[in-house]
Structure formats: C-alpha cells, structure tokens
Design a protein around this motif. Structure first.
Motif, PDB file in Angstrom:
ATOM      1  N   LYS A   6      45.568 -15.812  14.841  1.00 30.77           N
ATOM      2  CA  LYS A   6      45.545 -14.461  15.410  1.00 30.77           C
ATOM      3  C   LYS A   6      46.834 -14.089  16.132  1.00 30.77           C
ATOM      4  CE  LYS A   6      41.153 -13.878  14.322  1.00 30.77           C
ATOM      5  NZ  LYS A   6      40.702 -12.865  13.337  1.00 30.77           N
ATOM      6  N   GLY A   7      47.543 -15.100  16.662  1.00 36.62           N
ATOM      7  CA  GLY A   7      48.726 -14.804  17.447  1.00 36.62           C
ATOM      8  C   GLY A   7      48.373 -14.311  18.842  1.00 36.62           C
ATOM      9  N   PHE A   8      49.397 -13.964  19.631  1.00 37.31           N
ATOM     10  CA  PHE A   8      49.176 -13.454  20.977  1.00 37.31           C
ATOM     11  C   PHE A   8      48.851 -11.961  20.930  1.00 37.31           C
ATOM     12  CE2 PHE A   8      50.146 -16.954  23.698  1.00 37.31           C
ATOM     13  CZ  PHE A   8      51.028 -17.745  22.990  1.00 37.31           C
ATOM     14  N   MET A   9      48.206 -11.482  21.970  1.00 34.43           N
ATOM     15  CA  MET A   9      47.917 -10.051  22.077  1.00 34.43           C
ATOM     16  C   MET A   9      49.225  -9.274  22.125  1.00 34.43           C
ATOM     17  SD  MET A   9      44.880 -10.204  24.925  1.00 34.43           S
ATOM     18  CE  MET A   9      44.912  -8.427  25.157  1.00 34.43           C
ATOM     19  N   LYS A  10      49.332  -8.237  21.324  1.00 36.76           N
ATOM     20  CA  LYS A  10      50.533  -7.417  21.316  1.00 36.76           C
ATOM     21  C   LYS A  10      50.612  -6.594  22.596  1.00 36.76           C
ATOM     22  CE  LYS A  10      51.060  -7.100  16.311  1.00 36.76           C
ATOM     23  NZ  LYS A  10      51.182  -6.191  15.139  1.00 36.76           N
ATOM     24  N   ASN A  11      51.854  -6.421  23.074  1.00 35.84           N
ATOM     25  CA  ASN A  11      52.119  -5.620  24.273  1.00 35.84           C
ATOM     26  C   ASN A  11      51.391  -6.143  25.505  1.00 35.84           C
ATOM     27  OD1 ASN A  11      53.699  -3.793  22.714  1.00 35.84           O
ATOM     28  ND2 ASN A  11      51.812  -2.789  22.037  1.00 35.84           N
ATOM     29  N   TYR A  12      51.089  -7.439  25.516  1.00 31.60           N
ATOM     30  CA  TYR A  12      50.387  -8.027  26.668  1.00 31.60           C
ATOM     31  C   TYR A  12      51.423  -8.602  27.613  1.00 31.60           C
ATOM     32  CZ  TYR A  12      46.899 -10.837  29.193  1.00 31.60           C
ATOM     33  OH  TYR A  12      46.091 -11.388  30.163  1.00 31.60           O
ATOM     34  N   GLN A  13      52.101  -7.719  28.357  1.00 26.86           N
ATOM     35  CA  GLN A  13      53.156  -8.137  29.275  1.00 26.86           C
ATOM     36  C   GLN A  13      52.611  -8.357  30.682  1.00 26.86           C
ATOM     37  OE1 GLN A  13      56.231  -5.194  28.875  1.00 26.86           O
ATOM     38  NE2 GLN A  13      56.927  -5.998  26.911  1.00 26.86           N
TER      39      GLN A  13
END
Length: 290
Positions: A6-13
């Motif tokens: 799945k990878g990391f959550m996008k835009n999860y800064q």
C-alpha cells in the motif's frame, strides 16, 4: 507487508493519526518580514510555522544557538552564526523564481542534494544535471550553480564529523597522546604516503571519520517532534504486568534506585551498546557467544 503493498499515506506530513497536533496555517512571511536582526521574530517563527524547510532551519538554530524560545528580544546586528541562520530562514521562504509556488530556494537545493546522496551521483554528474536544470528554468532562477555552492549553503544544518588518521592495518589511531606519531607503534607502518614530486602536503594512508555522539543527542532535543519521545520513558503510564518499554523492567528500576539524582531528570539519556555478532569472551571458534 502492508507498507510494501500500500505504501505510506500520501500528503501525510502532520502525523495526526499518531498524536501530532496541527500547527497554525499562518505563513512564515507574516512573522519574519524581511528582518535579519530580531530574535523576537525567530521566537514567533518557531512557535507558528507550517513550512517544513523553515522548521528544519529553526531546529538547527536551536542546536547551534540554544533554544529559540530563550533568545533575548533585542534589535541588533546578528553575529556570524546568527546571520547564517537568518539567510537560511530567508532561503526557505524565497521562491525558486519569481512566481514559483512549488519550491523555495532551500527546498529545491535540499531535494536535489538528497537525490544525489540516495543514488550515489558523482559531483561532476550533479553539476551537469544542475547546469541543465538551470538552462530550462526561467531566467533569474535561484538554483545554486554547482555542488560546491550547495555544500556551503547546507553546511550550517549539518552535524559534521572529525577526521582522525589511523594505521592502514587498523592497529591504532593517531589521536590524543599519539597525535604526533608518524608510524604505527604495533606494525611500524608509515602514517603518511610518500610525497610525490608535485605534492606539497602530506596525506595519510587511512582516515577514520568520527561522528561525535553528544551533538547528535542534543539535536534530538532541539526538534519538537523528537524531544517528546526522548522523555517518553518517564511520561507514559505503565500497565501492570505488561512491559512496553525498558523502563518497565526491573533493571531500569534498580538503576533508578542506585542513581536517584540521575534518574530524577527525565532528559538524561541512557545509552545501550549492541554487541550482536561480537564475542568479548573468546575467539570466533569458541562454543559460546553473547
């Protein structure tokens, strides 16, 4: 496996799912309005900023100049170290070219610098890429022209290391009381390579790069994101009969009772040395290990 698929959550800064609090949306420009002399502006910027590259600079400033929140509120010309900080802070908010919305002068340099490190690009290759990138960017862009200029710009953010000459056979370091020796006390190998006809400086056969641990531990306390974790062992609530951290163990509690003055300060650091694969009590052929 979840991360692989799945990878990391996008835009999860901002790690809101892990307890991090959202910061204000007010931009750094509203706080530091072109001034390079007011420490009070730095204090406001440290407490109210959502630019990750400005935060990176501010964290380094805490490391090199003390906690930003403790800066005296004065209006005076900054010293050399403070001036470098203010220049970096300005670079973190200055667009790469007039009208650019995606990158600042610092963010572009930091990202290209990271790509070079991740993929092992040579300095010559890096300079060629930068030369090409500058040719397709708008006129008057602020991208640094070569690797040397980038290193000079990024140096205040780094932690640095110390070079120590060593025996090429790994017998000894030319350090402290042995710093002036010119050959190994064990194997008698020369410290320096033979001089060439054109060589004006002496060059050691081998060097050790020593990364001092103290400034690296200090930097963990300089960033708000990591400082909280450094004292978690004392702040968390223990669960009966459940060990979630070494501080729940008997060895940690025994250490606290033996060294109450040390354990009373939650910011004191306990270091563990991992010796996996190294046997201090015998040869590699010994039937036991630890």
């Amino acid at each position: 496996m979840h991360l692989l698929h799945k990878g990391f959550m996008k835009n999860y800064q901002c790690w809101y799912a892990h307890g991090e609090v959202f910061v204000s949306e007010r931009r750094m420009e509203e706080t530091v309005v072109g001034s390079t002399s007011s420490a009070s502006n730095v204090h406001e910027a440290a407490n109210d900023n959502n630019n990750p590259y400005s935060n990176m600079v501010i964290d380094a400033m805490r490391m090199n100049q003390g906690n930003v929140s403790q800066c005296p509120i004065v209006e005076e010309e900054p010293n050399a170290d403070a001036a470098r900080f203010f220049y970096l802070l300005k670079d973190s908010n200055e667009p790469l070219w007039d009208g650019c919305m995606n990158h600042s002068k610092l963010s572009a340099v930091a990202q290209v610098f990271t790509i070079k490190s991740d993929h092992g690009l040579s300095e010559v290759g890096y300079d060629k890429i930068i030369e090409w990138a500058r040719s397709i960017l708008p006129e008057g862009n602020r991208l640094k022209e070569n690797f040397y200029a980038v290193k000079s710009m990024m140096k205040p953010l780094g932690l640095g290391y110390q070079k120590i000459d060593m025996c090429p056979n790994f017998c000894m370091l030319y350090y402290l009381e042995n710093a002036e020796m010119t050959e190994c006390m064990t194997c008698e190998h020369s410290r320096y390579k033979p001089k060439t006809s054109r060589g004006k400086t002496i060059v050691a056969y081998k060097k050790l790069r020593y990364f001092p641990i103290t400034p690296r531990l200090q930097r963990l306390f300089m960033s708000p994101m990591t400082a909280e974790h450094m004292t978690w062992h004392q702040a968390h609530h223990a669960v009966d009969r459940v060990m979630v951290h070494p501080s729940n163990g008997e060895a940690w509690k025994h250490f606290n009772s033996v060294h109450p003055h040390f354990s009373a300060e939650s910011r004191n650091v306990r270091l563990g040395l991992c010796t996996d694969g190294f046997n201090p009590f015998g040869s590699f052929a010994a039937p036991y290990s630890c």
